[in-house]
Design a protein around this motif. Structure first.
Motif, mmCIF file in Angstrom:
data_model
loop_
_atom_site.group_PDB
_atom_site.id
_atom_site.type_symbol
_atom_site.label_atom_id
_atom_site.label_comp_id
_atom_site.label_asym_id
_atom_site.label_seq_id
_atom_site.Cartn_x
_atom_site.Cartn_y
_atom_site.Cartn_z
ATOM 1 N N THR A 72 -2.143 -1.279 21.621
ATOM 2 C CA THR A 72 -1.497 0.028 21.553
ATOM 3 C C THR A 72 -0.004 -0.159 21.276
ATOM 4 O O THR A 72 0.578 -1.176 21.645
ATOM 5 N N VAL A 76 3.590 4.238 23.286
ATOM 6 C CA VAL A 76 2.581 5.033 24.002
ATOM 7 C C VAL A 76 2.273 4.445 25.378
ATOM 8 O O VAL A 76 1.466 4.994 26.131
ATOM 9 N N TRP A 79 1.856 6.568 28.618
ATOM 10 C CA TRP A 79 0.617 7.345 28.778
ATOM 11 C C TRP A 79 -0.578 6.453 29.088
ATOM 12 O O TRP A 79 -1.425 6.818 29.868
ATOM 13 N N VAL A 80 -0.594 5.286 28.444
ATOM 14 C CA VAL A 80 -1.694 4.360 28.715
ATOM 15 C C VAL A 80 -1.644 3.935 30.176
ATOM 16 O O VAL A 80 -2.655 3.860 30.869
ATOM 17 N N ARG A 82 -0.389 5.647 32.623
ATOM 18 C CA ARG A 82 -0.815 6.785 33.432
ATOM 19 C C ARG A 82 -2.338 6.883 33.412
ATOM 20 O O ARG A 82 -2.977 7.131 34.424
ATOM 21 N N PHE A 83 -2.889 6.643 32.228
ATOM 22 C CA PHE A 83 -4.346 6.695 32.052
ATOM 23 C C PHE A 83 -5.036 5.615 32.883
ATOM 24 O O PHE A 83 -6.006 5.866 33.582
ATOM 25 N N ARG A 84 -4.486 4.407 32.817
ATOM 26 C CA ARG A 84 -5.093 3.288 33.536
ATOM 27 C C ARG A 84 -4.844 3.395 35.039
ATOM 28 O O ARG A 84 -5.561 2.813 35.836
ATOM 29 N N ALA B 122 -4.422 -4.155 25.047
ATOM 30 C CA ALA B 122 -5.562 -4.489 24.210
ATOM 31 C C ALA B 122 -6.798 -3.888 24.840
ATOM 32 O O ALA B 122 -6.745 -3.373 25.953
ATOM 33 N N ARG B 123 -7.898 -3.938 24.113
ATOM 34 C CA ARG B 123 -9.139 -3.446 24.706
ATOM 35 C C ARG B 123 -9.658 -4.488 25.663
ATOM 36 O O ARG B 123 -9.521 -5.677 25.435
ATOM 37 N N ILE C 12 -1.055 9.156 20.894
ATOM 38 C CA ILE C 12 -1.416 8.931 22.302
ATOM 39 C C ILE C 12 -2.929 9.010 22.467
ATOM 40 O O ILE C 12 -3.549 8.152 23.099
ATOM 41 N N LEU C 16 -5.417 6.111 23.984
ATOM 42 C CA LEU C 16 -6.271 6.302 25.161
ATOM 43 C C LEU C 16 -7.722 5.974 24.838
ATOM 44 O O LEU C 16 -8.409 5.286 25.593
ATOM 45 N N VAL C 19 -8.168 2.124 24.528
ATOM 46 C CA VAL C 19 -8.171 1.257 25.714
ATOM 47 C C VAL C 19 -9.287 1.576 26.705
ATOM 48 O O VAL C 19 -9.589 0.760 27.563
ATOM 49 N N SER C 20 -9.879 2.749 26.593
ATOM 50 C CA SER C 20 -10.856 3.125 27.608
ATOM 51 C C SER C 20 -12.163 2.360 27.452
ATOM 52 O O SER C 20 -12.655 2.147 26.362
ATOM 53 N N GLU C 21 -12.703 1.976 28.608
ATOM 54 C CA GLU C 21 -13.966 1.238 28.580
ATOM 55 C C GLU C 21 -15.150 2.195 28.652
ATOM 56 O O GLU C 21 -16.283 1.806 28.441
ATOM 57 N N VAL C 24 -14.053 9.006 27.489
ATOM 58 C CA VAL C 24 -12.924 9.692 28.121
ATOM 59 C C VAL C 24 -13.239 11.173 28.211
ATOM 60 O O VAL C 24 -13.539 11.809 27.202
ATOM 61 N N ARG C 28 -9.631 14.056 31.753
ATOM 62 C CA ARG C 28 -8.713 12.909 31.766
ATOM 63 C C ARG C 28 -7.644 13.080 30.692
ATOM 64 O O ARG C 28 -6.467 12.794 30.920
ATOM 65 N N VAL C 32 -3.603 13.275 31.343
ATOM 66 C CA VAL C 32 -2.643 12.321 30.796
ATOM 67 C C VAL C 32 -1.681 12.972 29.818
ATOM 68 O O VAL C 32 -0.493 12.664 29.788
ATOM 69 N N GLU C 34 -0.526 15.796 29.998
ATOM 70 C CA GLU C 34 0.119 16.822 30.826
ATOM 71 C C GLU C 34 0.802 17.946 30.022
ATOM 72 O O GLU C 34 1.638 17.688 29.162
#
Lengths: 197, 245, 197
Positions: A72, A76, A79-80, A82-84, B122-123, C12, C16, C19-21, C24, C28, C32, C34
């Motif tokens: 990323t 950003v 926000w990441v 905040r997300f994590r 990263a992922r 953004i 998100l 990175v999300s596993e 989303v 959420r 984020v 906001e």
């Protein structure tokens, strides 16, 4: 693979980078994009990076640890984070010092590192092995056959190096041979403080 | 000395020495050993009140300083061997300090790089990449840690002989599945009853490993050192309950 | 978070999703990002999907299980498969543990390994034999004459050892034991002290 759908190579590149858990090497890209020259692939990578530069894109293609990986963009990050829900943990000063010594002096044994830092490093070494930042390279052929440590590929990734040659050069030790030898007597303070009575 | 020094601030005796050299604006190539020794010992005195475990390391350098100081007190005339150039007693220490300082600075650079890299996410790895072809990818460290964990779990072999009337791994597997059926995910640590016996802890852990292996539960760690969360994998999964040895 | 950089919301969103596993959820995203209405976010998602439709993009934003997730486009699947197919396989934790036990305790029988691990290991043993990491050394002269296992030459090669004497000793390993394991040991003390039984 006989008949492949007609897909733009940039789309394939993006998909490969997306699914890979580790940096993708040039060789892997060549293998998968069969029949394309290295120059073409270099061009694709540049094209991909170019597209990432647009303001509506959140990703970046970086070259690290001998390969390419998507990450990323730094802007950003808030926000990441905040997300994590958590901030990434930073390494302690002790861990960083130990890591620096290993990075520049590898292969190196624990006693050798301890001699430089002037402290024992069992706990730190444990952390570094646990986090896969260092690895065991073998044993030193001397009495006791101590284990030799070196940095891992994760180390390169962690600090964003392409390879070890990217380590910043260490400040050279100025030669002290002539200067220090002549200065013996200039240590006036010695006499004073040393003879209180 | 007007400044207050707390020894926890330092990464070791050499770090402390470098600090004293810096605040006193001393030329590292010409250290007034007596003065530095005095200050160093004063710092150690404050440390003794703290009773730090690292005291030994600081004392080693204190001894070195005192030794250098005494060697420097021997008048030059007594060492007449004119033809031999006199070795500065401080030289070895200075070289150590310089070398240490180089790595201290390198560590600062790494620190900056770390901060910069930590802005790039990263992922994380895929949930469970199956595929078992091609060369292996396991590091020696992973192998060692796997075994270290076993060694730690079983310092005495008997600890793993699960007594027939006591806890079995399969029982624990059922327990873990039951807990996760009620609530998922759960923190890794929540699965372990702190008041439980060691055998119980081991059985629970083995049960968890076995469930992970069978794909009945999943464990995820969202970042290094982060809390490990345990997830129930898809639906109830009750059918195949444990039948370990 | 006080002052945030000025970043396009699409960037953004992309970060998100990247990175999300897990998928989303809309909630959420709202959390984020906001201050943006649901309608705005729906618009962003549509915009993102629109961009993904371009031929040079390899990803797709799909709505699954109550959330949104990025996946590779179906038409790039042949390359992703090719890429994945040649990926080095990792040993499972069970396989690693078993291998470690065999390395240090060889020659050893299956029941002996199972006694240490507390689970049956047929599958794992098969994998290890298939991968040539372990081999059959013979049979133990006792009832049932169980098979004795040991590590293979490939094992040494794989981990870069000249011979078995290069394996770190138990003591060396223990000093590298992960912190979690150390905690267990202190739990032991707790357990012993508070022996409920």
């Amino acid at each position: 693979m006989d008949t492949l759908p007609d897909v733009e190579p940039l789309a394939i590149l993006e998909a490969l980078l997306f699914v890979s858990e580790v940096p993708v090497t040039m060789e892997r890209i060549e293998e998968v994009l069969e029949g394309r020259s290295r120059a073409e692939i270099v061009g694709l990578i540049a094209g991909f990076q170019e597209r990432c530069r647009q303001g509506d894109r959140g990703l970046l293609l970086v070259e690290v640890a001998g390969g390419y990986r998507l990450v990323t963009k730094p802007e950003v990050a808030p926000w990441v984070q905040r997300f994590r829900g958590t901030k990434p943990a930073k390494l302690s000063k002790a861990a960083l010092e130990t890591l620096a010594i290993i990075a520049y002096k590898q292969p190196i044994t624990k006693p050798e590192i301890e001699a430089i830092r002037g402290v024992t490093i069992d706990g730190v070494l444990k952390t570094l092995v646990e986090r896969d930042l260092i690895r065991i390279l073998g044993r030193k052929p001397e009495v006791g056959r101590p284990i030799l440590y070196g940095t891992s590929r994760d180390f390169l990734e962690y600090f964003g190096f392409k390879d070890l040659s990217e380590l910043p050069t260490l400040k050279e030790i100025e030669s002290l041979a002539p200067a220090a030898a002549g200065k013996e007597t200039s240590d006036e303070a010695v006499g004073d403080a040393g003879q209180p009575g | 000395m007007t400044y207050r020094v707390r020894l926890e601030m330092f990464e070791g005796p050499l770090d402390l020495l470098l600090y004293l050299i810096q605040v006193n604006e001393i030329d590292i190539y010409d250290i007034p050993i007596a003065k530095i020794t005095e200050e160093y010992l004063a710092c150690l005195a404050t440390m003794q009140e703290l009773d730090l475990a690292v005291a030994g390391e600081f004392l080693v350098i204190a001894a070195t300083l005192i030794q250098i100081k005494s060697r420097m007190l021997i008048p030059a005339e007594e060492l007449e061997g004119e033809d031999l150039p006199q070795e500065d007693p401080r030289r070895e220490l200075v070289e150590r300090l310089l070398e240490y300082r180089r790595f201290k600075e390198a560590a600062l650079t790494l620190d900056e790089l770390e901060s910069r890299q930590q802005l790039l996410y990263a992922r994380l790895g895929e949930l469970s990449p199956p595929v078992a072809e091609g060369p292996l990818q396991v590091t020696l460290s992973e192998l060692l840690r796997a075994f270290a964990a076993i060694v730690q779990r079983a310092p005495q072999a008997t600890a793993l002989e699960i007594a027939p009337e006591a806890i079995t791994v399969s029982e624990r597997m059922v327990m873990v599945i039951d807990r996760l059926a009620l609530e998922s995910p759960l923190p890794f640590t929540a699965l372990f009853d702190v008041a439980g016996t060691r055998v119980m802890l081991i059985a629970t852990f083995l049960a968890l490993l076995e469930l992970l292996r069978r794909g009945l539960v999943r464990a995820r760690q969202s970042e290094p050192e982060g809390e490990i969360m345990v997830y129930r994998a898809i639906e109830g999964s009750g059918g195949d309950d444990g039948h370990p040895a």
